[in-house]
Design a protein around this motif. Sequence first.
Motif, PDB file in Angstrom:
ATOM      1  N   ILE A  15     -15.017   4.817  23.112  1.00  0.00           N
ATOM      2  CA  ILE A  15     -14.101   4.983  21.973  1.00  0.00           C
ATOM      3  C   ILE A  15     -14.802   4.591  20.686  1.00  0.00           C
ATOM      4  CG2 ILE A  15     -11.990   4.103  20.926  1.00  0.00           C
ATOM      5  CD1 ILE A  15     -10.778   4.004  23.654  1.00  0.00           C
ATOM      6  N   CYS A  16     -14.849   5.535  19.778  1.00  0.00           N
ATOM      7  CA  CYS A  16     -15.505   5.311  18.487  1.00  0.00           C
ATOM      8  C   CYS A  16     -14.818   4.171  17.753  1.00  0.00           C
ATOM      9  CB  CYS A  16     -15.445   6.594  17.656  1.00  0.00           C
ATOM     10  SG  CYS A  16     -16.147   6.438  16.009  1.00  0.00           S
ATOM     11  N   THR A  17     -15.618   3.291  17.191  1.00  0.00           N
ATOM     12  CA  THR A  17     -15.037   2.137  16.506  1.00  0.00           C
ATOM     13  C   THR A  17     -14.544   2.472  15.107  1.00  0.00           C
ATOM     14  OG1 THR A  17     -17.212   1.457  15.704  1.00  0.00           O
ATOM     15  CG2 THR A  17     -16.457   0.517  17.803  1.00  0.00           C
ATOM     16  N   HIS A  18     -14.733   3.713  14.675  1.00  0.00           N
ATOM     17  CA  HIS A  18     -14.179   4.084  13.383  1.00  0.00           C
ATOM     18  C   HIS A  18     -12.688   4.322  13.503  1.00  0.00           C
ATOM     19  CE1 HIS A  18     -13.417   7.333  10.199  1.00  0.00           C
ATOM     20  NE2 HIS A  18     -13.248   6.150   9.654  1.00  0.00           N
ATOM     21  N   ALA A  19     -12.317   5.315  14.254  1.00  0.00           N
ATOM     22  CA  ALA A  19     -10.889   5.632  14.330  1.00  0.00           C
ATOM     23  C   ALA A  19     -10.468   6.109  15.711  1.00  0.00           C
ATOM     24  CB  ALA A  19     -10.516   6.669  13.285  1.00  0.00           C
ATOM     25  N   GLY A  20     -11.293   5.863  16.704  1.00  0.00           N
ATOM     26  CA  GLY A  20     -10.798   6.026  18.055  1.00  0.00           C
ATOM     27  C   GLY A  20     -11.065   7.337  18.755  1.00  0.00           C
ATOM     28  N   CYS A  21     -11.832   8.242  18.168  1.00  0.00           N
ATOM     29  CA  CYS A  21     -12.187   9.444  18.923  1.00  0.00           C
ATOM     30  C   CYS A  21     -13.185   9.066  20.029  1.00  0.00           C
ATOM     31  CB  CYS A  21     -12.810  10.489  17.988  1.00  0.00           C
ATOM     32  SG  CYS A  21     -11.646  11.207  16.826  1.00  0.00           S
ATOM     33  N   THR A  22     -13.418   9.994  20.919  1.00  0.00           N
ATOM     34  CA  THR A  22     -14.323   9.732  22.040  1.00  0.00           C
ATOM     35  C   THR A  22     -15.727  10.236  21.710  1.00  0.00           C
ATOM     36  OG1 THR A  22     -12.478   9.985  23.557  1.00  0.00           O
ATOM     37  CG2 THR A  22     -14.679  10.105  24.503  1.00  0.00           C
TER      38      THR A  22
ATOM     39  N   ILE B  60     -22.604  10.242  19.718  1.00  0.00           N
ATOM     40  CA  ILE B  60     -22.120  10.811  18.461  1.00  0.00           C
ATOM     41  C   ILE B  60     -20.621  11.052  18.542  1.00  0.00           C
ATOM     42  CG2 ILE B  60     -22.283  12.798  16.914  1.00  0.00           C
ATOM     43  CD1 ILE B  60     -25.188  13.028  17.631  1.00  0.00           C
ATOM     44  N   CYS B  61     -19.960  10.678  17.488  1.00  0.00           N
ATOM     45  CA  CYS B  61     -18.518  10.908  17.421  1.00  0.00           C
ATOM     46  C   CYS B  61     -18.256  12.259  16.742  1.00  0.00           C
ATOM     47  CB  CYS B  61     -17.836   9.797  16.632  1.00  0.00           C
ATOM     48  SG  CYS B  61     -16.068  10.091  16.450  1.00  0.00           S
ATOM     49  N   PRO B  62     -17.492  13.124  17.375  1.00  0.00           N
ATOM     50  CA  PRO B  62     -17.258  14.447  16.794  1.00  0.00           C
ATOM     51  C   PRO B  62     -16.257  14.444  15.650  1.00  0.00           C
ATOM     52  CG  PRO B  62     -16.058  14.233  18.857  1.00  0.00           C
ATOM     53  CD  PRO B  62     -16.844  12.973  18.697  1.00  0.00           C
ATOM     54  N   CYS B  63     -15.556  13.330  15.459  1.00  0.00           N
ATOM     55  CA  CYS B  63     -14.508  13.361  14.425  1.00  0.00           C
ATOM     56  C   CYS B  63     -15.067  13.222  13.017  1.00  0.00           C
ATOM     57  CB  CYS B  63     -13.472  12.270  14.697  1.00  0.00           C
ATOM     58  SG  CYS B  63     -12.400  12.700  16.074  1.00  0.00           S
ATOM     59  N   HIS B  64     -15.810  12.154  12.761  1.00  0.00           N
ATOM     60  CA  HIS B  64     -16.312  11.941  11.409  1.00  0.00           C
ATOM     61  C   HIS B  64     -17.802  11.623  11.397  1.00  0.00           C
ATOM     62  CE1 HIS B  64     -12.057  10.523  11.609  1.00  0.00           C
ATOM     63  NE2 HIS B  64     -11.933  11.515  10.776  1.00  0.00           N
ATOM     64  N   GLY B  65     -18.450  11.876  12.515  1.00  0.00           N
ATOM     65  CA  GLY B  65     -19.912  11.832  12.515  1.00  0.00           C
ATOM     66  C   GLY B  65     -20.561  10.483  12.733  1.00  0.00           C
ATOM     67  N   ALA B  66     -19.822   9.500  13.221  1.00  0.00           N
ATOM     68  CA  ALA B  66     -20.480   8.219  13.505  1.00  0.00           C
ATOM     69  C   ALA B  66     -21.519   8.412  14.612  1.00  0.00           C
ATOM     70  CB  ALA B  66     -19.453   7.175  13.930  1.00  0.00           C
ATOM     71  N   GLU B  67     -22.644   7.734  14.467  1.00  0.00           N
ATOM     72  CA  GLU B  67     -23.714   7.823  15.458  1.00  0.00           C
ATOM     73  C   GLU B  67     -24.094   6.416  15.918  1.00  0.00           C
ATOM     74  OE1 GLU B  67     -25.715  11.841  13.451  1.00  0.00           O
ATOM     75  OE2 GLU B  67     -26.910  10.014  13.671  1.00  0.00           O
TER      76      GLU B  67
ATOM     77  N   GLY C 232     -22.776   7.142   9.757  1.00  0.00           N
ATOM     78  CA  GLY C 232     -21.343   7.403   9.790  1.00  0.00           C
ATOM     79  C   GLY C 232     -20.519   6.284   9.199  1.00  0.00           C
ATOM     80  N   PRO C 233     -19.219   6.440   9.293  1.00  0.00           N
ATOM     81  CA  PRO C 233     -18.310   5.583   8.530  1.00  0.00           C
ATOM     82  C   PRO C 233     -17.919   4.292   9.230  1.00  0.00           C
ATOM     83  CG  PRO C 233     -17.077   7.297   9.619  1.00  0.00           C
ATOM     84  CD  PRO C 233     -18.514   7.501  10.007  1.00  0.00           C
ATOM     85  N   THR C 234     -18.776   3.721  10.006  1.00  0.00           N
ATOM     86  CA  THR C 234     -18.439   2.432  10.636  1.00  0.00           C
ATOM     87  C   THR C 234     -19.695   1.590  10.764  1.00  0.00           C
ATOM     88  OG1 THR C 234     -17.537   1.385  12.625  1.00  0.00           O
ATOM     89  CG2 THR C 234     -18.787   3.409  12.958  1.00  0.00           C
TER      90      THR C 234
END
Length: 425
Positions: free
Chosen positions: A366-373, A384-391, A403-405
């Motif tokens: 679970i992405c620590t930005h906003a919870g996408c997988t 890589i998170c597909p929602c907002h690009g966190a890596e 990315g944003p976290t």
Amino acid sequence: MARSRRGSSRRIFEPYGGGASAPGSAPEAGTRPGLAAGPGDREAPGVRQPSPVRSQRGPRTGQAGDRGGSSVGWIPVGALLPLRFFVGFTFLYAGIDKIALDTAFLDLSSPTSILAQLQGYARTSPLAPLITTIAEPNAWLMGLTIALAEIAVGLALLTGLAFRAGAVGGALLSLLFFLTASWNVHPYYFGQDLPYGFGFVTLALAGHGDRYVLGPWLERQFAPRSRTGRQVAGTAPMSPERRQLLQVGAVAVGALVIGTVVRPVRDLLMPVSAAPVGAGAGAGTVGGAASPGAGAAAGTSASSAPSGASGQSGSANQLAIASTAAVAQAGAFGFQVPIAIGNASPGDPGIVVSLGNSQFAAFDAICTHAGCTVGYDPQAGLLICPCHGAEYDPRHNGQPVAGPTNIPLTELPITIQGGEITLKA
Ligand code: FES
């Protein structure tokens, strides 16, 4: 001459106060009298613009033609045009994207859907009680409403119709996004929603300055006409209430029309295989490469894990999740976290990654930005998170590298015995 032709003019974008014949002369409904048009806001093209000194004297009020095309006195409204059109276009695009371009957003089975995002927000957002009780059970409707609201805000800003209502709506949407999607972003200035929110507040204060507004044209379409179709001269100006109703209605209808047609148009113009922007990532491809690990982490249940993981067997505190051979071959493999481990909760998607040299690392996916997988990109060697690009870098304990976290993924303790990777509870 220009004024005499104005009644039959075909101009669409024009200032309210550019001619006395514009229907109505009262302020736009919702416009505060104290925020009347600033100096020079209604001057014809070519007329000298106000000097800063003149602007600082404060707004003039009560002038004919003032429809909310005002300034706050010290800001030439024309200077806000770039902001207005940027945020207007961005919100219009964001709404269209959610409905038509990102096919995963309203597909509740997708790991990047609005439902998955809401579930992530519910972990950290101060609005968690509202999210779990109201938003999650109505996730599809919530996603569609947000998309239509974004389109309406974009239309209001781009056309100048119901301008202040649109700007206030944009500010409220930005606040909502800040309290959910951006709440986990630290420091706060990495989040994009606050700047948008303050941009909307600025536009709500300043108004549209009677520049590039559809209001006069729209009112002419609804002005009384004779049997021959000509506008009747000397009719009473449109009341502020009717004007507000007309403009809000036009924006709402415009948003509904766009929301309805944009998906069929997308289907017409884009082959289905080329359409998804994000759905692909959610379906198991990250960075263009198929990744079983990403796919499994993106929603496959534990029952579809490889044979070595199928039972997640073992002692009470050692649970097999995958065979080393399977993970080494695939690069990564997904599983479902069976029990609470650290910050990971039972049922969370997990992912185990091969680091080479018989080394492996497992994470709560679970992405620590906003919870996408998150999914695994074998080429980049990153999660890589597909929602907002966190890596995240699996070789460095899931630390974020883009990315944003700045919060790392939750790493899960594992042991390797007899060709099996097991979780340590
Ligand atoms: Fe935003 Fe992952 S949820 S980057």
